[in-house]
Scaffold this motif. Structure first.
Motif, PDB file in Angstrom:
ATOM      1  N   ARG A 276       9.247   4.297  16.471  1.00  0.00           N
ATOM      2  CA  ARG A 276       7.918   4.509  15.897  1.00  0.00           C
ATOM      3  C   ARG A 276       7.988   5.408  14.669  1.00  0.00           C
ATOM      4  N   LEU A 277       8.845   6.451  14.747  1.00  0.00           N
ATOM      5  CA  LEU A 277       9.013   7.342  13.590  1.00  0.00           C
ATOM      6  C   LEU A 277       9.611   6.579  12.411  1.00  0.00           C
ATOM      7  N   MET A 278      10.590   5.740  12.675  1.00  0.00           N
ATOM      8  CA  MET A 278      11.217   4.961  11.605  1.00  0.00           C
ATOM      9  C   MET A 278      10.194   4.053  10.928  1.00  0.00           C
ATOM     10  N   ARG A 279       9.351   3.408  11.729  1.00  0.00           N
ATOM     11  CA  ARG A 279       8.353   2.499  11.151  1.00  0.00           C
ATOM     12  C   ARG A 279       7.297   3.280  10.355  1.00  0.00           C
ATOM     13  N   SER A 280       6.987   4.513  10.819  1.00  0.00           N
ATOM     14  CA  SER A 280       6.043   5.330  10.064  1.00  0.00           C
ATOM     15  C   SER A 280       6.624   5.710   8.708  1.00  0.00           C
ATOM     16  N   PHE A 282       8.828   3.984   7.006  1.00  0.00           N
ATOM     17  CA  PHE A 282       8.803   2.783   6.174  1.00  0.00           C
ATOM     18  C   PHE A 282       7.405   2.519   5.625  1.00  0.00           C
ATOM     19  N   ARG A 283       6.360   2.748   6.497  1.00  0.00           N
ATOM     20  CA  ARG A 283       4.992   2.546   6.013  1.00  0.00           C
ATOM     21  C   ARG A 283       4.666   3.550   4.913  1.00  0.00           C
ATOM     22  N   GLY A 284       5.180   4.787   5.063  1.00  0.00           N
ATOM     23  CA  GLY A 284       4.945   5.778   4.027  1.00  0.00           C
ATOM     24  C   GLY A 284       5.568   5.371   2.704  1.00  0.00           C
ATOM     25  N   PHE A 285       6.771   4.822   2.737  1.00  0.00           N
ATOM     26  CA  PHE A 285       7.419   4.338   1.509  1.00  0.00           C
ATOM     27  C   PHE A 285       6.593   3.226   0.865  1.00  0.00           C
ATOM     28  N   ARG A 286       6.041   2.319   1.708  1.00  0.00           N
ATOM     29  CA  ARG A 286       5.240   1.238   1.146  1.00  0.00           C
ATOM     30  C   ARG A 286       3.969   1.765   0.486  1.00  0.00           C
ATOM     31  N   ILE A 293       3.040   8.311  -6.395  1.00  0.00           N
ATOM     32  CA  ILE A 293       3.278   9.627  -5.782  1.00  0.00           C
ATOM     33  C   ILE A 293       1.999  10.449  -5.749  1.00  0.00           C
ATOM     34  N   LEU A 294       1.187  10.392  -6.830  1.00  0.00           N
ATOM     35  CA  LEU A 294      -0.047  11.169  -6.873  1.00  0.00           C
ATOM     36  C   LEU A 294      -1.112  10.592  -5.945  1.00  0.00           C
ATOM     37  N   GLY A 295      -1.090   9.285  -5.744  1.00  0.00           N
ATOM     38  CA  GLY A 295      -2.106   8.666  -4.897  1.00  0.00           C
ATOM     39  C   GLY A 295      -1.812   8.778  -3.417  1.00  0.00           C
ATOM     40  N   PHE A 296      -0.571   9.123  -3.083  1.00  0.00           N
ATOM     41  CA  PHE A 296      -0.187   9.204  -1.673  1.00  0.00           C
ATOM     42  C   PHE A 296      -0.978  10.274  -0.909  1.00  0.00           C
ATOM     43  N   PRO A 297      -1.105  11.524  -1.441  1.00  0.00           N
ATOM     44  CA  PRO A 297      -1.887  12.535  -0.697  1.00  0.00           C
ATOM     45  C   PRO A 297      -3.351  12.126  -0.516  1.00  0.00           C
ATOM     46  N   VAL A 298      -3.928  11.489  -1.552  1.00  0.00           N
ATOM     47  CA  VAL A 298      -5.332  11.049  -1.448  1.00  0.00           C
ATOM     48  C   VAL A 298      -5.478  10.040  -0.326  1.00  0.00           C
ATOM     49  N   PHE A 299      -4.560   9.082  -0.253  1.00  0.00           N
ATOM     50  CA  PHE A 299      -4.613   8.066   0.795  1.00  0.00           C
ATOM     51  C   PHE A 299      -4.509   8.688   2.184  1.00  0.00           C
ATOM     52  N   VAL A 300      -3.575   9.662   2.352  1.00  0.00           N
ATOM     53  CA  VAL A 300      -3.386  10.317   3.648  1.00  0.00           C
ATOM     54  C   VAL A 300      -4.646  11.079   4.031  1.00  0.00           C
TER      55      VAL A 300
END
Length: 545
Positions: A276-280, A282-286, A293-300
């Protein structure tokens, strides 16, 4: 041709005539009605003698179609047990004796002459030829199915015998609707030259037909050869694919990938937290690749806020549920039990079944066939022909005559409400059923609906479940924004589906605010109080009830 080959055809007329009169079968009468209709359509006689009439089925069928028909039979027992409608027109008699009348437009003689000696057979043929100009004749050529004719002869023997008395075989007339060896003989004064020319023309036509059949046979054979070659090629292709698969499994790359997969399953087992951690990750990379990189924190942040809102709403609903439950402690609720219905018994209530028809002959035939097969007496059938085409109107007339149904006909289409009202005006039974002409019925349908409407005197209308009946559909009512079609599962018939529903539904009678009219039972008392359909406001239908 061998006797076994003739056995496969089995003379329909002979088979029907042997039916025990004490247990008449409506199916036989329907077949005789078809036989009579074909005779009338092809030959158009006004007076007919059935020489060897048996129990008078053909005489009855012809007379119901407006033809003056009589019958004779050498068996006094057969005449005494003839159908009541045919008895006044049938008498004991022999083809060797003078016939009751001097002349008939058509004489029908089926499976009679072959039971006479050769001498009497010639006398019988001569006697028939003296009383008419047209004879529909059939004689069993070989013994089969326990039959043992005294004088079995091939068709050419009888053709020569009739020719002796001035009658020739009309080989352009197809009499095979009676039996494969049936023939039509007509009285004519053809010269030898004319007869030879006619036979040569027929032989030429048969030769052309045989040539076409040979060509068709060659075409079928070539098609089969091509299919066989395709099959062989498929087998070769399958072998090649299997060989390639075996080669892949033996390759170094396949072995390496397999070992890596096994190593991965040992390090990160399937279904584990590590997976499950590995898939998380991979989803984060996608997400990073998609949002940047800047949009990642907003999405989270947005995703976390949505999850918090959902959890808060769930907790609030749980709290409200606990509070409402605490205020209801000690309050009892009465839950009615399931009523076990008694076994469905054959009904005794008078019922009129009204079927309004406008064209769609195939649907009408399927509907009426299922009605005859699965509907128990007592009932009266009222057919309303609302301006159908000639084919449908003719079928309804024949059906009504054969099955003693009432037929109301209109030359032009008036719309369903008016057609239904005509049928309901003609009804007088305690209950009536409005049945759409494309509905297919199932076993015990009428008995089950009667049982439902009689379970409570306050019930005014009853309707069944179906696969395509809008809000009365099972198992689904809607699908894809439209009414569900609910096709039957493979291998399950309509009767099987009906039995499944009857078994699993506990026969619960559900109160409905309104019912679909495809199969609608109405109590007479309700109809008298509420009146008929509103044909003024809803002349075309849809809402008239």
């Amino acid at each position: 041709m061998t006797a076994d080959h003739y056995t496969n055809y089995n003379n329909l007329y002979h088979m029907i005539r042997s039916v025990d009169q004490a247990h008449p079968d409506e199916a036989w009468m329907e077949l005789f009605d078809t036989l009579a209709a074909r005779i009338i359509s092809d030959l158009q006689p006004t007076t007919v003698l059935d020489a060897g009439c048996g129990s008078g089925y053909l005489v009855k069928a012809l007379r119901e179609h407006g033809v003056e028909a009589w019958g004779i039979d050498s068996s006094a027992t057969a005449i005494q047990s003839a159908l009541p409608e045919s008895q006044p027109f049938c008498q004991v008699g022999s083809v060797l004796e003078p016939l009751p009348q001097a002349y008939y437009d058509l004489i029908v003689c089926i499976d009679v002459i072959e039971h006479l000696s050769p001498e009497d057979a010639a006398r019988g043929v001569e006697n028939l030829c003296l009383h008419g100009d047209e004879i529909l004749f059939s004689s069993i050529p070989l013994p089969f199915d326990g039959s043992a004719p005294t004088n079995p002869q091939p068709p050419e023997h009888w053709a020569a015998l009739f020719a002796r008395f001035g009658f020739i075989h009309d080989f352009n007339f197809d009499a095979s609707f009676i039996s494969p060896w049936a023939m039509r003989f007509i009285k004519t004064q053809l010269t030898d030259e004319d007869q030879v020319a006619a036979y040569v023309q027929k032989i030429r036509q048969l030769a052309q037909e045989a040539a076409l059949r040979r060509e068709l046979s060659v075409e079928y054979k070539n098609t089969l050869v091509a299919k066989e070659m395709d099959l062989q090629r498929s087998k070769v292709t399958n072998k090649q694919l299997l060989a390639e698969l075996d080669a892949i499994k033996m390759s170094t790359s396949w072995k390496l990938i397999t070992r890596l997969q096994r190593f991965r399953e040992r390090i990160i087992p399937l279904g584990s937290r590590r997976e499950r951690l590995m898939r998380s990750v991979f989803r984060g990379f996608r997400v990073v690749r998609r949002e940047g990189i800047l949009g990642f924190p907003v999405f989270v942040f947005q995703k976390g806020r949505t999850e918090i809102a959902l959890k808060t709403a769930n907790q609030y609903r749980k709290m409200r549920l606990r509070r409402s439950a605490s205020t209801s402690i000690g309050v009892g609720s009465e839950i009615p039990g399931i009523v076990e219905r008694p076994k469905v018994e054959p009904h005794s209530t008078s019922v009129d079944i009204i079927v309004c028809v406008h064209n769609a002959l195939d649907d009408v035939q399927r509907c009426l066939d299922s009605l005859l097969e699965y509907t128990t007496q007592p009932y009266r059938l009222i057919l309303v022909d609302d301006g159908s085409d000639d084919a449908t109107a003719g079928y309804l007339r024949q059906f009504a005559s054969t099955h003693q149904a009432s037929l109301l006909q209109s030359d032009t289409a008036t719309g369903y409400p008016r057609a239904a009202n005509r049928g309901m005006h003609a009804s007088s039974a305690e209950c009536l059923v409005l049945l759409n002409s494309d509905t297919i019925l199932t076993p015990e349908w009428l008995d089950r609906m009667i049982a439902c409407i009689q379970s409570d005197p306050k019930i005014g209308m009853v309707g069944p479940l179906s696969n395509t009946a809008s809000w009365q559909s099972v198992p689904k009512i809607e699908q894809g924004g439209d009414w569900a079609a609910n096709p039957l599962p493979p291998g399950l018939s309509t009767a099987g589906m009906a039995e499944l529903i009857a078994t699993k539904s506990a026969r619960l009678y559900v109160d409905m605010p309104l019912l679909n009219g495809f199969c609608l039972m109405i109590r007479r008392k309700l109809l008298d109080e509420a009146g008929l359909f509103d044909e003024a406001s809803f002349g075309e239908g849809y809402g008239e009830e």
